[in-house]
Design a protein around this motif. Structure first.
Motif, PDB file in Angstrom:
ATOM      1  N   LEU A 173       3.488  10.498 -17.682  1.00 45.63           N
ATOM      2  CA  LEU A 173       2.302  10.406 -17.253  1.00 45.63           C
ATOM      3  C   LEU A 173       2.571   9.442 -15.924  1.00 45.63           C
ATOM      4  O   LEU A 173       3.732   9.042 -15.763  1.00 45.63           O
ATOM      5  CB  LEU A 173       1.559   9.304 -18.041  1.00 45.63           C
ATOM      6  N   LEU A 174       1.896   9.548 -14.935  1.00 43.12           N
ATOM      7  CA  LEU A 174       1.891   9.212 -13.688  1.00 43.12           C
ATOM      8  C   LEU A 174       0.825   7.887 -13.492  1.00 43.12           C
ATOM      9  O   LEU A 174      -0.372   8.454 -13.804  1.00 43.12           O
ATOM     10  CB  LEU A 174       1.899  10.088 -12.586  1.00 43.12           C
ATOM     11  N   PRO A 175       1.171   6.817 -13.393  1.00 48.73           N
ATOM     12  CA  PRO A 175       0.232   5.689 -13.182  1.00 48.73           C
ATOM     13  C   PRO A 175      -0.623   6.053 -11.931  1.00 48.73           C
ATOM     14  O   PRO A 175      -0.436   6.533 -10.722  1.00 48.73           O
ATOM     15  CB  PRO A 175       0.909   4.575 -12.896  1.00 48.73           C
ATOM     16  N   ASP A 176      -1.977   5.708 -12.160  1.00 45.52           N
ATOM     17  CA  ASP A 176      -3.026   5.552 -10.961  1.00 45.52           C
ATOM     18  C   ASP A 176      -2.575   4.694  -9.977  1.00 45.52           C
ATOM     19  O   ASP A 176      -2.075   3.614 -10.148  1.00 45.52           O
ATOM     20  CB  ASP A 176      -4.387   5.440 -11.661  1.00 45.52           C
ATOM     21  N   VAL A 177      -3.248   5.139  -8.782  1.00 43.59           N
ATOM     22  CA  VAL A 177      -3.370   3.977  -7.643  1.00 43.59           C
ATOM     23  C   VAL A 177      -4.718   3.593  -7.609  1.00 43.59           C
ATOM     24  O   VAL A 177      -5.436   4.355  -6.971  1.00 43.59           O
ATOM     25  CB  VAL A 177      -2.615   4.582  -6.516  1.00 43.59           C
ATOM     26  N   LEU A 178      -5.117   2.346  -8.220  1.00 42.38           N
ATOM     27  CA  LEU A 178      -6.442   2.202  -8.398  1.00 42.38           C
ATOM     28  C   LEU A 178      -6.871   0.560  -8.026  1.00 42.38           C
ATOM     29  O   LEU A 178      -5.820  -0.239  -8.189  1.00 42.38           O
ATOM     30  CB  LEU A 178      -7.142   2.478  -9.324  1.00 42.38           C
ATOM     31  N   GLY A 179      -7.790   0.291  -7.455  1.00 40.47           N
ATOM     32  CA  GLY A 179      -8.281  -1.090  -7.585  1.00 40.47           C
ATOM     33  C   GLY A 179      -9.762  -1.266  -7.357  1.00 40.47           C
ATOM     34  O   GLY A 179     -10.651  -0.025  -7.210  1.00 40.47           O
ATOM     35  N   PRO A 180     -10.395  -2.287  -7.518  1.00 37.27           N
ATOM     36  CA  PRO A 180     -12.066  -2.484  -7.477  1.00 37.27           C
ATOM     37  C   PRO A 180     -12.440  -2.085  -5.933  1.00 37.27           C
ATOM     38  O   PRO A 180     -11.678  -2.546  -5.001  1.00 37.27           O
ATOM     39  CB  PRO A 180     -12.167  -3.684  -7.964  1.00 37.27           C
ATOM     40  N   GLY A 181     -13.743  -1.376  -5.929  1.00 32.62           N
ATOM     41  CA  GLY A 181     -14.244  -1.552  -4.740  1.00 32.62           C
ATOM     42  C   GLY A 181     -13.663  -0.653  -3.610  1.00 32.62           C
ATOM     43  O   GLY A 181     -13.780  -0.774  -2.381  1.00 32.62           O
ATOM     44  N   LEU A 182     -13.003   0.484  -3.937  1.00 33.90           N
ATOM     45  CA  LEU A 182     -12.300   1.341  -2.878  1.00 33.90           C
ATOM     46  C   LEU A 182     -13.493   2.367  -2.062  1.00 33.90           C
ATOM     47  O   LEU A 182     -14.488   2.504  -2.818  1.00 33.90           O
ATOM     48  CB  LEU A 182     -11.135   2.275  -3.563  1.00 33.90           C
TER      49      LEU A 182
END
Length: 177
Positions: A12-21
């Motif tokens: 699995l490859l971790p997401d690159v995420l955050g709020p309000g992109l």
């Protein structure tokens, strides 16, 4: 030195995420090279990073290892299917449809302005839209606008890098910034 690709299968490859992109780019699934390196769109020859720059999203062509810097630019990355495979055609239609459900949950949680699926064939299968075309889609995903971009894989001969850059630029211009 090349990473051990056989050990990356199913990883699995971790997401690159955050709020309000502004935009979350959604790949089909990680390739073995990406999973082995831990970076999205990492395989040499993948044109995601050059297309992102040509489209005006980044000030220069980022290396895949710089993926976390996207968050500061209002951008993120995820995948329809989390597990790594050698080829996207190893995925089942059921996996892609489940990925669409997971993507909707991500959009509801992180509330990006746009979710851009990178790959028209995978999008058609995942969302049951057999006649979908590249560009803005009519439906929303949670409250996010939904967009489809061409697959930037070097195997996609239908789109050359200038065409990919134009498709990415159309998305960026739709943000109105």
């Amino acid at each position: 030195m090349s990473p051990d690709l056989s050990a990356a299968r199913g990883k699995l490859l971790p997401d690159v995420l955050g709020p309000g992109l502004d935009v979350v780019f959604c790949g089909i699934n990680p390739g073995l090279y990406s999973a082995a390196t831990g970076h999205h769109f990492a395989r040499p020859g993948n044109r995601f990073w050059p297309a992102l720059h040509r489209g005006g999203f980044t000030p220069r062509v980022f290396a895949a290892a710089e993926q976390d810097e996207l968050l500061g630019l209002g951008l993120g990355i995820t995948n329809l299917v989390a597990r790594a495979t050698a080829r996207a055609d190893e995925l089942t239609a059921e996996e892609l449809r489940a990925g669409a459900v997971r993507l909707a949950e991500m959009a509801a949680e992180h509330r990006p302005e746009v979710v851009a699926v990178v790959g028209i064939t995978a999008y058609r299968t995942a969302f049951g839209r057999k006649k979908a075309v590249v560009g803005a889609q009519e439906e929303l995903l949670a409250d996010a606008r939904l967009w489809v971009l061409p697959n930037p894989s070097g195997l996609n001969a239908h789109y050359q890098l200038p065409d990919l850059g134009d498709a990415f630029a159309e998305l960026r211009e739709s943000l109105g910034r």
